[in-house]
Scaffold this active site. Structure first.
Site, PDB file in Angstrom:
ATOM      1  N   GLY A  39      -1.314  -6.388  51.815  1.00 16.85           N
ATOM      2  CA  GLY A  39      -1.663  -7.685  51.235  1.00 16.85           C
ATOM      3  C   GLY A  39      -1.461  -8.955  52.296  1.00 16.85           C
ATOM      4  CE  LYS A 193      -9.799  -1.577  49.738  1.00 18.84           C
ATOM      5  NZ  LYS A 193     -10.467  -0.275  50.311  1.00 18.84           N
ATOM      6  CD  GLU A 198      -6.968   5.242  49.254  1.00 22.18           C
ATOM      7  OE1 GLU A 198      -6.102   4.846  50.055  1.00 22.18           O
ATOM      8  OE2 GLU A 198      -7.764   4.223  48.579  1.00 22.18           O
ATOM      9  CB  SER A 232     -19.830   5.470  58.583  1.00 18.48           C
ATOM     10  OG  SER A 232     -20.135   6.742  57.945  1.00 18.48           O
ATOM     11  N   GLY A 234     -20.712   2.420  53.726  1.00 21.30           N
ATOM     12  CA  GLY A 234     -20.718   1.219  53.059  1.00 21.30           C
ATOM     13  C   GLY A 234     -19.869   1.070  52.196  1.00 21.30           C
ATOM     14  CG  ASP A 261      -5.970  -4.186  54.499  1.00 23.42           C
ATOM     15  OD1 ASP A 261      -5.832  -3.542  53.468  1.00 23.42           O
ATOM     16  OD2 ASP A 261      -5.093  -3.938  55.336  1.00 23.42           O
TER      17      ASP A 261
END
Length: 329
Positions: A39, A193, A198, A232, A234, A261
């Protein structure tokens, strides 16, 4: 107003060496010290581009005081530090072998219940201040790992508190903290995000194509939008309003630490502070996100990109990309 929350901030120390030899003496060519934590990195990147934000975080010990100084005096970030008894952690990044990075992250201080309540209270005060300042909707961006002593339900409870106060909630975390939030929260999360790995772990299935990602996001009923970083390849934005793919030219990375971030910061910078009910231009926001992320990997350590580092023209946005397009091998 963008309010970032970093429950487990750090001082990030970076060493750049030609190559890493385990068990040997390695001599650095360069070193740097940055304020760290996901953050906080978002706030730093926003500040570098003239977008104000408030960074809320726990702070303890000498490294905590150094964190305050780096943010306010060097980065120009408005910091709201919540004192905690134990020391802020210090992380080490070793950049080596043409862009590879090895990270050594400390667990962080134990944050006690009263200290955690003070952290949440500081976030809610910032939301109230934003509401009093104008008609735009505040955005609370909760990022990173949770420190020892903090339950994995914290982000779910924070989401409910800030959405009840009228703010949008953005989440950038991983592992159990992410899955627990998705399971527990009764609030609507405006944006998550994750990277592809993940998100795959969250839905417990392989994600190979654009269609796989779109299906995975739809399974997350409490999530309005997902900005999925593809390394890589995008980034992919999946929204209730559509799907967009960002692609850029191949680049030589100097350090990948903090690139996600900066990507999130670029997205929020482009979205801005819309009046409640206004629709953001998601294609432009994704283009900004991808360009900031690409600029970040060209920086040393956890340095954030400046306006002159960002090359928006090399990023291409494809609306409604071919759902069969492969994103992973």
């Amino acid at each position: 107003m963008i309010i970032t929350v970093t429950p487990n901030p750090s001082i990030d120390r970076t060493l750049e060496i030609p190559s890493l030899a385990l068990g040997e003496v390695n001599r650095a060519d360069h070193s740097r010290v940055d304020a760290g934590g996901k953050g906080i990195n978002v706030s730093r990147a926003l500040a570098a581009h003239g977008t104000g934000s408030v960074a809320v975080y726990p702070r303890g010990g000498n490294d905590g005081r150094l964190l305050d100084s780096l943010l306010s005096r060097v980065e120009g970030v408005r910091a709201v530090a919540v004192p905690v008894r134990q020391d802020t952690r210090s992380n080490l990044t070793i950049a080596h072998d043409g862009g590879s990075t090895t990270k050594l992250n400390a667990p962080g201080p134990v944050v006690e219940a009263a200290e955690l309540e003070a952290l949440t209270a500081s976030v809610l005060r910032a939301v109230d201040e934003a509401a009093a300042a104008g008609p735009s909707t505040a955005t609370v961006v909760a990022c990173g790992s949770l420190p020892p002593g903090v339950g994995t339900d914290y982000y779910a409870r924070l989401a409910e508190a800030v959405t009840a106060a009228g703010a949008r909630f953005v989440l950038d975390t991983s592992g159990e903290a992410l899955s627990q939030t998705i399971v527990d929260t009764v609030a609507q999360i405006w944006l998550i995000k994750p990277n592809l790995e993940e998100l795959s772990e969250l839905v417990n299935r392989p994600l190979v194509t654009v269609a796989d990602v779109v299906t995975a996001v739809k399974l997350l009923g409490c999530v309005d939008n997902a900005l999925v970083s593809l390394g890589s390849l995008g980034a992919l934005l999946v929204s209730r309003r559509g799907v967009w793919l960002a692609q850029g030219e191949p680049i030589v990375a100097r350090s990948s630490v903090g690139a996600g971030d900066s990507m999130l910061a670029g997205f929020l910078h482009a979205v801005g502070d819309p009046v409640s009910g206004a629709e953001p231009d998601f294609a432009e926001a994704l283009k900004s996100a991808a360009a900031w992320g690409q600029a970040a990997v060209r920086q040393p350590g956890t340095a954030v990109p400046r306006p002159g580092d960002v090359e928006r023209e090399v990023t291409t946005i494809v609306e409604n990309p071919d759902r069969s397009l492969r994103l992973a091998q």
